[in-house]
Design an enzyme around this catalytic site. Structure first.
Site, PDB file in Angstrom:
ATOM      1  N   ILE A 148      47.259  35.300  49.978  1.00 42.69           N
ATOM      2  CA  ILE A 148      46.247  35.978  49.167  1.00 42.69           C
ATOM      3  C   ILE A 148      44.863  35.407  49.439  1.00 42.69           C
ATOM      4  O   ILE A 148      43.898  36.154  49.633  1.00 42.69           O
ATOM      5  CB  ILE A 148      46.589  35.862  47.672  1.00 42.69           C
ATOM      6  CG1 ILE A 148      47.928  36.555  47.374  1.00 42.69           C
ATOM      7  CG2 ILE A 148      45.488  36.476  46.815  1.00 42.69           C
ATOM      8  CD1 ILE A 148      48.487  36.264  45.999  1.00 42.69           C
ATOM      9  N   ASP A 167      41.859  24.044  51.296  1.00 41.75           N
ATOM     10  CA  ASP A 167      43.321  24.006  51.279  1.00 41.75           C
ATOM     11  C   ASP A 167      43.778  22.938  52.257  1.00 41.75           C
ATOM     12  O   ASP A 167      43.800  23.162  53.468  1.00 41.75           O
ATOM     13  CB  ASP A 167      43.915  25.361  51.661  1.00 41.75           C
ATOM     14  CG  ASP A 167      45.417  25.427  51.427  1.00 41.75           C
ATOM     15  OD1 ASP A 167      46.059  24.360  51.395  1.00 41.75           O
ATOM     16  OD2 ASP A 167      45.948  26.535  51.265  1.00 41.75           O
ATOM     17  N   ALA A 230      46.242  33.210  39.795  1.00 43.30           N
ATOM     18  CA  ALA A 230      47.367  32.401  40.271  1.00 43.30           C
ATOM     19  C   ALA A 230      48.341  32.114  39.134  1.00 43.30           C
ATOM     20  O   ALA A 230      49.412  32.708  39.061  1.00 43.30           O
ATOM     21  CB  ALA A 230      46.851  31.117  40.898  1.00 43.30           C
ATOM     22  N   ARG A 231      47.973  31.211  38.219  1.00 43.92           N
ATOM     23  CA  ARG A 231      48.797  30.870  37.065  1.00 43.92           C
ATOM     24  C   ARG A 231      47.895  30.304  35.969  1.00 43.92           C
ATOM     25  O   ARG A 231      46.954  29.566  36.239  1.00 43.92           O
ATOM     26  CB  ARG A 231      49.875  29.832  37.423  1.00 43.92           C
ATOM     27  CG  ARG A 231      51.085  30.381  38.163  1.00 43.92           C
ATOM     28  CD  ARG A 231      51.953  31.249  37.263  1.00 43.92           C
ATOM     29  NE  ARG A 231      53.123  31.794  37.941  1.00 43.92           N
ATOM     30  CZ  ARG A 231      53.175  32.965  38.554  1.00 43.92           C
ATOM     31  NH1 ARG A 231      52.084  33.706  38.609  1.00 43.92           N
ATOM     32  NH2 ARG A 231      54.286  33.389  39.112  1.00 43.92           N
ATOM     33  N   ASP A 255      44.383  36.676  34.850  1.00 43.47           N
ATOM     34  CA  ASP A 255      45.490  37.631  34.818  1.00 43.47           C
ATOM     35  C   ASP A 255      46.607  37.132  33.902  1.00 43.47           C
ATOM     36  O   ASP A 255      47.685  37.721  33.874  1.00 43.47           O
ATOM     37  CB  ASP A 255      46.035  37.828  36.247  1.00 43.47           C
ATOM     38  CG  ASP A 255      46.686  39.193  36.436  1.00 43.47           C
ATOM     39  OD1 ASP A 255      46.368  40.128  35.683  1.00 43.47           O
ATOM     40  OD2 ASP A 255      47.521  39.325  37.356  1.00 43.47           O
ATOM     41  N   GLU A 260      44.422  31.973  22.583  1.00 40.17           N
ATOM     42  CA  GLU A 260      43.116  31.345  22.346  1.00 40.17           C
ATOM     43  C   GLU A 260      42.008  31.897  23.252  1.00 40.17           C
ATOM     44  O   GLU A 260      40.832  31.573  23.074  1.00 40.17           O
ATOM     45  CB  GLU A 260      43.209  29.825  22.514  1.00 40.17           C
ATOM     46  CG  GLU A 260      43.610  29.353  23.897  1.00 40.17           C
ATOM     47  CD  GLU A 260      45.097  29.116  24.022  1.00 40.17           C
ATOM     48  OE1 GLU A 260      45.487  28.176  24.747  1.00 40.17           O
ATOM     49  OE2 GLU A 260      45.880  29.872  23.415  1.00 40.17           O
ATOM     50  N   HIS A 272      48.198  40.715  33.388  1.00 40.33           N
ATOM     51  CA  HIS A 272      49.091  40.378  34.503  1.00 40.33           C
ATOM     52  C   HIS A 272      49.338  41.587  35.415  1.00 40.33           C
ATOM     53  O   HIS A 272      50.470  41.972  35.694  1.00 40.33           O
ATOM     54  CB  HIS A 272      50.428  39.837  33.984  1.00 40.33           C
ATOM     55  CG  HIS A 272      51.121  38.965  34.973  1.00 40.33           C
ATOM     56  ND1 HIS A 272      52.317  38.338  34.717  1.00 40.33           N
ATOM     57  CD2 HIS A 272      50.801  38.599  36.251  1.00 40.33           C
ATOM     58  CE1 HIS A 272      52.708  37.631  35.759  1.00 40.33           C
ATOM     59  NE2 HIS A 272      51.801  37.777  36.706  1.00 40.33           N
ATOM     60  N   GLY A 274      48.198  41.727  38.619  1.00 39.45           N
ATOM     61  CA  GLY A 274      47.977  41.344  40.009  1.00 39.45           C
ATOM     62  C   GLY A 274      48.858  42.063  41.007  1.00 39.45           C
ATOM     63  O   GLY A 274      48.380  42.568  42.025  1.00 39.45           O
TER      64      GLY A 274
END
Length: 388
Positions: A148, A167, A230-231, A255, A260, A272, A274
């Site tokens: 991605i 990376d 991502a997360r 996503d 909160e 979500h 994606g």
């Protein structure tokens, strides 16, 4: 006959490519050979004795008990890159949403319902409240250059952004695919300190959980915009809200909505979406089915999260598959048993991933059940299978 247990909505047309003389498909097998799924939760699932593989039609495997599978010699596949274009497109949309205040502007325009002929004047008067910058010429920092991240980097560079990526584990294939206009960040801190926008594309694990925290926000430019497809656990929400309050973060697009984060005007929560495209779901299912088919019929492993990639051209003869804990003399013990029973090895490959070893051996001779049991009895062997 292989029994394939399916969960979730896996397209039947894709499953139908499996030869009917070799495969049965269903949703209620007690002891399947393989499982294919999307988000179905297997964490408390009693792993069947006959289970050889699980294929996740998607990238994340947090719904699968990977460690227990490894202990039992069960291969867990995922489908990296199959949904990459879908996520890339949502990231690009998020760049515009974070810059131009489009979402807030639309909601405000809808609130003018009932104003009649005054709407046009009110729009002209109020539009300045939703002014935002163009992305062209701005610096985008990309954290993670996998499937991605590379697509996002190339697309953003084509749109005229200055793109830098970070990376430390970038693969050779990913590096070859990167546009020459994408620059390498000297460090994560350098990327965070110099970017106008940041988009996150790294896995969530014990090393990355909460990595975007108060310390990292302190390095960033005032007014930075952050996109997280991502997360959710990669960003510490408490520290994010502090960074929004003090003006460091002007917009956060995620996503992964959490309670909160839902009442802050500087946060755009996307439900979500994606990989939620028909093309992505089809690509993931096709790859998952292909991975299972190659493993069940040939013993080939590609795109496993707990086993090494391992492939040996198959001529259709007798093939022995052995998984083991990666300790010295495992291969020697296996070949000794074969040799003592006059079994010739015509082809062989051994690979390991972390603490897991995997062996494919093409053999000539009568491999009896007793021989298989002797190999299974080797201390550290977790799986033995024969393909004829």
């Amino acid at each position: 006959m292989f029994k394939i247990q399916k969960y979730n909505n896996i397209m039947q047309e894709i499953l139908d490519v499996l030869p009917k003389d070799l495969y049965e498909q269903g949703e209620n097998f007690e002891n399947p050979d393989a499982i294919i799924l999307r988000s179905f939760n297997l964490l408390n699932y009693e792993l069947p004795e006959n289970l050889k593989a699980i294929a996740r039609a998607g990238a994340g495997v947090n719904n699968i008990p990977v460690e227990r599978c490894t202990e039992k010699g069960i291969v867990v596949f995922n489908t990296p890159g199959a949904n990459a274009n879908a996520v890339k497109e949502l990231v690009l949309a998020s760049l515009f949403l974070s810059s131009r205040k489009i979402n807030a502007g639309i909601n405000w325009a809808k609130s003018l319902k009932g104003k009649g002929e005054e709407v046009a004047k009110l729009v002209e008067k109020g539009k300045s409240n939703f002014e935002g910058p163009e992305i062209k010429g701005k610096k985008l920092g990309i954290l993670g250059l996998g499937h991605i991240g590379v697509l996002v980097a190339n697309a953003a560079a084509a749109l005229g952004m200055e793109v830098i990526g970070y990376d430390p584990y970038i693969s050779v294939d990913a590096a070859w695919q990167l546009s020459q206009n994408v620059k390498k960040a000297t460090s994560l801190d350098n990327l965070l300190a110099t970017s106008d926008y940041i988009t996150i594309h790294i896995p969530l694990d014990k090393n990355t959980k909460g990595m975007i925290n108060r310390e990292k926000f302190a390095l960033m430019k005032k007014g930075i915009k952050i996109i997280n497809m991502a997360r959710g656990g990669l960003v510490v929400n408490e520290h994010l809200l502090e960074a929004i309050e003090n003006g460091t973060v002007s917009c956060y697009v995620t996503d992964f909505p959490e309670d909160e984060l839902l009442d802050n005007e500087n946060i755009i929560p996307i439900p979500h979406l994606g990989a939620s495209t028909p093309e992505s779901e089809e690509n993931c299912a096709v790859m998952a089915v292909d991975e299972l088919k190659n493993f069940l019929e040939k013993g080939t492993i590609k795109n496993s999260v707990n086993f090494p990639d391992c492939e040996l051209p198959y001529s259709g003869g007798i093939r022995l598959l052995v998984a083991n804990i990666n300790i010295p003399n495992m291969v020697g013990q296996i070949t000794t048993i074969l040799a003592s029973n006059n079994i010739n090895i015509s082809g062989m490959i051994n690979a390991h991933k972390g603490n897991t070893g995997y062996n494919i051996l093409d053999v000539e001779g009568d491999v009896t059940e007793e021989i298989l049991q002797n190999i299974k009895a080797i201390d550290g062997v977790t799986m033995v299978r024969l393909i004829k």
